[in-house]
Design an enzyme around this catalytic site. Structure first.
Site, PDB file in Angstrom:
ATOM      1  N   CYS A 116       0.782  -1.344   0.079  1.00  0.00           N
ATOM      2  CA  CYS A 116       0.215  -0.036   0.046  1.00  0.00           C
ATOM      3  C   CYS A 116       0.652   1.333   0.154  1.00  0.00           C
ATOM      4  O   CYS A 116       0.232   2.545  -0.260  1.00  0.00           O
ATOM      5  CB  CYS A 116      -0.901   0.006   1.130  1.00  0.00           C
ATOM      6  SG  CYS A 116      -2.208  -1.381   1.032  1.00  0.00           S
ATOM      7  N   HIS A 256      -3.241   7.135   1.852  1.00  0.00           N
ATOM      8  CA  HIS A 256      -3.695   5.699   1.503  1.00  0.00           C
ATOM      9  C   HIS A 256      -5.186   5.529   2.208  1.00  0.00           C
ATOM     10  O   HIS A 256      -5.265   6.072   3.422  1.00  0.00           O
ATOM     11  CB  HIS A 256      -2.500   4.861   2.027  1.00  0.00           C
ATOM     12  CG  HIS A 256      -3.117   3.496   1.755  1.00  0.00           C
ATOM     13  ND1 HIS A 256      -3.630   2.798   0.512  1.00  0.00           N
ATOM     14  CD2 HIS A 256      -3.277   2.595   2.586  1.00  0.00           C
ATOM     15  CE1 HIS A 256      -3.955   1.502   0.654  1.00  0.00           C
ATOM     16  NE2 HIS A 256      -3.731   1.407   2.044  1.00  0.00           N
ATOM     17  N   ASN A 286     -10.077  -0.009  -0.660  1.00  0.00           N
ATOM     18  CA  ASN A 286      -8.514  -0.057  -0.618  1.00  0.00           C
ATOM     19  C   ASN A 286      -8.151  -0.309  -1.946  1.00  0.00           C
ATOM     20  O   ASN A 286      -8.178  -1.899  -1.923  1.00  0.00           O
ATOM     21  CB  ASN A 286      -8.165  -0.886   0.551  1.00  0.00           C
ATOM     22  CG  ASN A 286      -6.481  -1.065   0.740  1.00  0.00           C
ATOM     23  OD1 ASN A 286      -5.846  -0.458  -0.180  1.00  0.00           O
ATOM     24  ND2 ASN A 286      -6.022  -1.202   1.932  1.00  0.00           N
TER      25      ASN A 286
HETATM   26  N1  COA Z   1     -18.814  -8.269   8.809  1.00  0.00           N
HETATM   27  C1  COA Z   1     -19.251  -8.584  10.046  1.00  0.00           C
HETATM   28  N2  COA Z   1     -18.421  -8.798  10.945  1.00  0.00           N
HETATM   29  C2  COA Z   1     -17.164  -8.996  10.890  1.00  0.00           C
HETATM   30  C3  COA Z   1     -16.592  -8.809   9.453  1.00  0.00           C
HETATM   31  C4  COA Z   1     -17.380  -8.358   8.420  1.00  0.00           C
HETATM   32  N3  COA Z   1     -17.002  -8.051   7.134  1.00  0.00           N
HETATM   33  N4  COA Z   1     -15.358  -8.983   9.616  1.00  0.00           N
HETATM   34  C5  COA Z   1     -15.161  -9.236  10.861  1.00  0.00           C
HETATM   35  N5  COA Z   1     -16.244  -9.444  11.605  1.00  0.00           N
HETATM   36  C6  COA Z   1     -16.359  -9.516  12.851  1.00  0.00           C
HETATM   37  C7  COA Z   1     -15.229 -10.333  13.603  1.00  0.00           C
HETATM   38  O1  COA Z   1     -15.285 -11.857  13.437  1.00  0.00           O
HETATM   39  C8  COA Z   1     -15.206 -10.116  15.042  1.00  0.00           C
HETATM   40  O2  COA Z   1     -16.433 -10.859  15.682  1.00  0.00           O
HETATM   41  P1  COA Z   1     -16.336 -11.436  17.055  1.00  0.00           P
HETATM   42  O3  COA Z   1     -15.893 -10.151  18.001  1.00  0.00           O
HETATM   43  O4  COA Z   1     -17.553 -12.184  17.335  1.00  0.00           O
HETATM   44  O5  COA Z   1     -15.004 -12.425  17.336  1.00  0.00           O
HETATM   45  C9  COA Z   1     -15.537  -8.824  14.927  1.00  0.00           C
HETATM   46  O6  COA Z   1     -16.211  -8.381  13.848  1.00  0.00           O
HETATM   47  C10 COA Z   1     -14.666  -7.665  15.356  1.00  0.00           C
HETATM   48  O7  COA Z   1     -13.348  -8.072  14.450  1.00  0.00           O
HETATM   49  P2  COA Z   1     -12.132  -7.330  14.379  1.00  0.00           P
HETATM   50  O8  COA Z   1     -11.203  -8.044  13.261  1.00  0.00           O
HETATM   51  O9  COA Z   1     -11.576  -7.310  15.748  1.00  0.00           O
HETATM   52  O10 COA Z   1     -12.572  -6.009  13.685  1.00  0.00           O
HETATM   53  P3  COA Z   1     -11.867  -4.452  13.621  1.00  0.00           P
HETATM   54  O11 COA Z   1     -12.876  -3.584  14.264  1.00  0.00           O
HETATM   55  O12 COA Z   1     -10.416  -4.816  13.896  1.00  0.00           O
HETATM   56  O13 COA Z   1     -12.141  -4.342  11.893  1.00  0.00           O
HETATM   57  C11 COA Z   1     -10.669  -4.558  10.081  1.00  0.00           C
HETATM   58  C12 COA Z   1     -11.536  -5.230  11.134  1.00  0.00           C
HETATM   59  C13 COA Z   1      -9.839  -5.345   9.068  1.00  0.00           C
HETATM   60  C14 COA Z   1     -11.745  -3.633   9.315  1.00  0.00           C
HETATM   61  C15 COA Z   1      -9.825  -3.481  10.767  1.00  0.00           C
HETATM   62  O14 COA Z   1      -9.133  -4.450  11.837  1.00  0.00           O
HETATM   63  C16 COA Z   1      -8.987  -3.001   9.793  1.00  0.00           C
HETATM   64  O15 COA Z   1      -8.919  -2.191   9.215  1.00  0.00           O
HETATM   65  N6  COA Z   1      -7.481  -3.410   9.945  1.00  0.00           N
HETATM   66  C17 COA Z   1      -6.629  -2.439   9.192  1.00  0.00           C
HETATM   67  C18 COA Z   1      -6.664  -2.417   7.794  1.00  0.00           C
HETATM   68  C19 COA Z   1      -5.331  -1.837   7.108  1.00  0.00           C
HETATM   69  O16 COA Z   1      -5.171  -0.756   7.679  1.00  0.00           O
HETATM   70  N7  COA Z   1      -4.866  -2.574   6.238  1.00  0.00           N
HETATM   71  C20 COA Z   1      -3.551  -1.734   5.779  1.00  0.00           C
HETATM   72  C21 COA Z   1      -2.854  -2.474   4.910  1.00  0.00           C
HETATM   73  S1  COA Z   1      -3.460  -1.751   3.509  1.00  0.00           S
END
Ligand code: COA
Length: 334
Positions: A116, A256, A286
């Site tokens: 990224c 980004h 993204n």
């Molecule tokens: N729909 C519904 N629920 C979802 C889901 C979806 N698409 N994806 C994950 N969940 C659930 C999980 O299973 C989890 O459930 P649980 O609490 O029962 O286990 C809950 O939502 C929270 O998951 P979590 O992974 O902790 O969510 P989060 O708030 O961290 O959001 C991302 C997940 C991926 C959106 C977030 O972590 C993120 O944006 N990370 C960074 C991405 C990034 O910057 N990448 C950079 C490289 S380019």
């Protein structure tokens, strides 16, 4: 008169027509529009459809538009750099394929892989060629067909990414404007949190790598989220300090686009008004190396000669950093 600067003289982007909405994703995985919007800010993303179409299609469309918009003869282009993690194939590189598709017969090209942060690394590299005085027209592209490495059964990743490409033209000018400075970092300790293992020299493609889904992007979201906030905030702070700038001196941060909550956190950390952070994640998700040039293209009309811009990114590697640019033209003249 200033010194010889690498100046962005034109910007263009291309996103494919097909719109994958949150509603359609609800039919593929156990997710919902509300969760995706509130946790990421994404409403829809674009997908490149069509047999045999890879990232060079996205790059070529962006470059053809750039050549036309800037009135550039493709034969006059010296160099094209394509930042991507979804190259058409291992080799030849996507830049060389794109040069061929767009008629840049006199250009040499190469790909640059920094996930990224790829566009930041490629823009810094392109600027150095231009500042040398030996290269008059350099095109820097960020393009990724992320749908080619998405597991559409994994709700934690397939909702995040989309396909697209963006390109800028860099030219040398005796000018106070242009590419001013950059701070770039990488740390391989981040590999465990964000990677695609299969198909490289460590794990060449086999039935087993396919069965184990090793040809899809893997992400452990939480540690990446935290590292992204820290990496973007600290590199912007360091760049401002190095150039004796305060947040008030900056017209726009062009970041980004990985997660809207990350951008809110970075703005909070820097005490920078969120209204001056360019955000279009709701439309494209993204697109990895393409987010920044797509954002520049969408913001172009709002940009004015002399505006101080900060570009920033964080991505797989880990890789991260920030670039300081003095914008060179009034966007509404285009
Ligand atoms: N729909 C519904 N629920 C979802 C889901 C979806 N698409 N994806 C994950 N969940 C659930 C999980 O299973 C989890 O459930 P649980 O609490 O029962 O286990 C809950 O939502 C929270 O998951 P979590 O992974 O902790 O969510 P989060 O708030 O961290 O959001 C991302 C997940 C991926 C959106 C977030 O972590 C993120 O944006 N990370 C960074 C991405 C990034 O910057 N990448 C950079 C490289 S380019």
């Amino acid at each position: 008169m200033g010194s010889l600067k690498a100046v962005i003289t034109c910007v263009n982007a291309y996103v494919p027509d097909y719109i994958l909405t949150n509603k359609e994703l609800e039919t593929l995985v156990d997710t919902n529009d509300e969760w995706i919007r509130t946790r990421t800010g994404i409403e829809e993303r674009r997908l490149l459809k069509g047999e045999g179409k890879g990232t060079s299609e996205l790059a070529s469309q962006a470059v053809l538009g750039l050549l036309e918009k800037s009135g550039t003869d493709p034969l006059d282009v010296d160099l094209i750099i394509v930042a991507t993690v979804t190259a058409d194939m291992h080799f030849p590189d996507t830049a060389t394929i794109t040069a061929h598709k767009t008629g840049m017969k006199n250009a040499f090209g190469f790909d640059l892989s920094a996930a990224c942060s790829g566009f930041l690394f490629a823009l810094t590299t392109g600027a150095r060629y231009v500042e040398s005085g030996n290269y008059k027209k350099v095109i820097v592209v960020g393009a990724d067909k992320m749908s080619s490495i998405m597991d559409f059964e994994d709700r934690s990743t397939c909702i995040l990414f989309g396909d697209g490409g963006g390109a800028v033209l860099l030219e040398p000018q005796e000018s106070p404007y242009g590419f001013m400075d950059s701070i770039l970092h990488s740390d391989g300790a981040g590999e465990q949190y964000l990677h695609m293992k299969g198909g490289g020299s460590r794990y060449p493609s086999t039935h087993e790598t396919v069965d184990k889904k090793m040809h899809y992007l893997f992400q452990d979201g939480r540690p990446v989220f935290k590292a992204a906030v820290k990496g973007m905030s600290s590199s912007i702070s360091a760049l401002l300090k190095k150039n004796a700038l305060s947040p008030d001196d900056i017209s726009w941060i062009i970041p980004h686009q990985a997660n809207k909550r990350i951008l809110n956190a970075v703005a909070d950390y820097l005490d920078f008004p969120i209204e001056r952070v360019a955000i279009n994640i709701e439309k494209y998700g993204n697109t990895t190396a393409a987010t920044i040039p797509i954002c520049l293209w969408e913001w172009e009309k709002k940009l004015k000669e002399g505006d101080n811009l900060i570009l920033t990114a964080f991505g797989g590697g880990f890789t991260w950093g920030a670039i300081y640019i003095k914008w060179a033209y009034n966007g509404n003249n285009n």
